[in-house]
Scaffold this active site. Sequence first.
Site, short mmCIF file in Angstrom:
data_model
loop_
_atom_site.label_atom_id
_atom_site.label_comp_id
_atom_site.label_asym_id
_atom_site.label_seq_id
_atom_site.Cartn_x
_atom_site.Cartn_y
_atom_site.Cartn_z
N ASN A 9 0.84 -1.03 -0.03
CA ASN A 9 0.02 -0.15 -0.10
C ASN A 9 0.93 1.31 0.15
O ASN A 9 1.75 1.32 1.02
CB ASN A 9 -0.87 0.07 1.15
CG ASN A 9 -1.88 1.30 1.34
OD1 ASN A 9 -1.76 2.19 0.33
ND2 ASN A 9 -2.47 1.36 2.51
N LYS A 11 0.18 4.30 -0.42
CA LYS A 11 -0.55 5.45 0.37
C LYS A 11 -0.31 6.71 -0.53
O LYS A 11 -0.23 6.60 -1.69
CB LYS A 11 -0.11 5.77 1.63
CG LYS A 11 -0.09 4.16 2.29
CD LYS A 11 0.19 4.64 3.95
CE LYS A 11 0.13 3.46 4.56
NZ LYS A 11 0.14 3.41 6.16
N SER A 212 3.28 -2.58 10.31
CA SER A 212 4.67 -2.46 10.52
C SER A 212 5.47 -3.89 10.14
O SER A 212 6.23 -4.47 11.00
CB SER A 212 5.11 -2.12 12.03
OG SER A 212 4.47 -0.85 12.14
C1 PEP Z 1 -0.97 -0.08 6.12
O1 PEP Z 1 -0.70 1.12 5.66
O2 PEP Z 1 -1.66 -0.88 5.68
C2 PEP Z 1 0.34 -0.67 7.02
C3 PEP Z 1 0.16 -1.66 7.28
O3 PEP Z 1 1.28 0.43 7.21
P1 PEP Z 1 2.77 -0.15 7.71
O4 PEP Z 1 3.30 -1.36 7.22
O5 PEP Z 1 3.59 1.27 7.47
O6 PEP Z 1 2.50 -0.18 9.16
#
Ligand code: PEP
Length: 250
Positions: A9, A11, A212
């Site tokens: 993702n 974003k 994460s």
């Molecule tokens: C996410 O945006 O779906 C996500 C899990 O972000 P991160 O891996 O940065 O925690």
Amino acid sequence: MRQKLVAGNWKMHLSTDEARDLARSIVESIDNTTPEVLLCPSFTLISAIKDEVEDSPVFLGAQNLFWEPKGAFTGEISAEMILDAGCTHVIIGHSERRQYFGETDASVQRKTATALQAGLIPIVCVGETLEEREEGQTSVVINRQVSGALERFKPEDIRKLVIAYEPVWAIGTGRTATPETAQEVHQLIRAWLIDHSGKEIAETVRILYGGSVKPDNAETLFSQVDIDGGLVGGASLKAEAFSAIIKAAR
Ligand code: PEP
């Protein structure tokens, strides 16, 4: 057996050049032993990334959709537009959409219905906040979100979707759920699916973990029986890290 899926993702990140480079590196790093791989860039990057993944097994997804097919809805994007751009998947109800854009279980349900009707694979996100976890409300919240989003669908529709468990306290914080903690919630979601759609269908639905995920924790997370891959934010923006996470899902 469920094939693992690793989804990135992206974003609201990356220029077109940066995104092209990243997609190219990811495509180059995969081979026929890798799990399913999905990239979810921002809307403006989709057509550039489509060129990069064209002759590869990498799937392309959007990060959101609106349920209306067309009309005066400034700033929104329809399922048909997403399909037309070359996507096969769409993320729905990400916690950032719930937190900043007022999405609710009802809107998640409506968007999921729209995606399914259009032939897009929805990745329906659920997850509790830190406060809810500390109050011992995790299972209540997860059951409410899953029921609110999915209860009205027939088992043959449930079969088509992907669920992502993303504890809000683990997203972008560097604080990952332990494999056991994540597995507990995945098992709860699987139990809901069995109850709703029967064991045979429930066993085919992929439940991704997000929050994460990094190269050093991916393998233990993905080795849990009900964790069928990951929805990866931050680490999906770095070719090396994302490729290592993909390898961990083998
Ligand atoms: C996410 O945006 O779906 C996500 C899990 O972000 P991160 O891996 O940065 O925690």
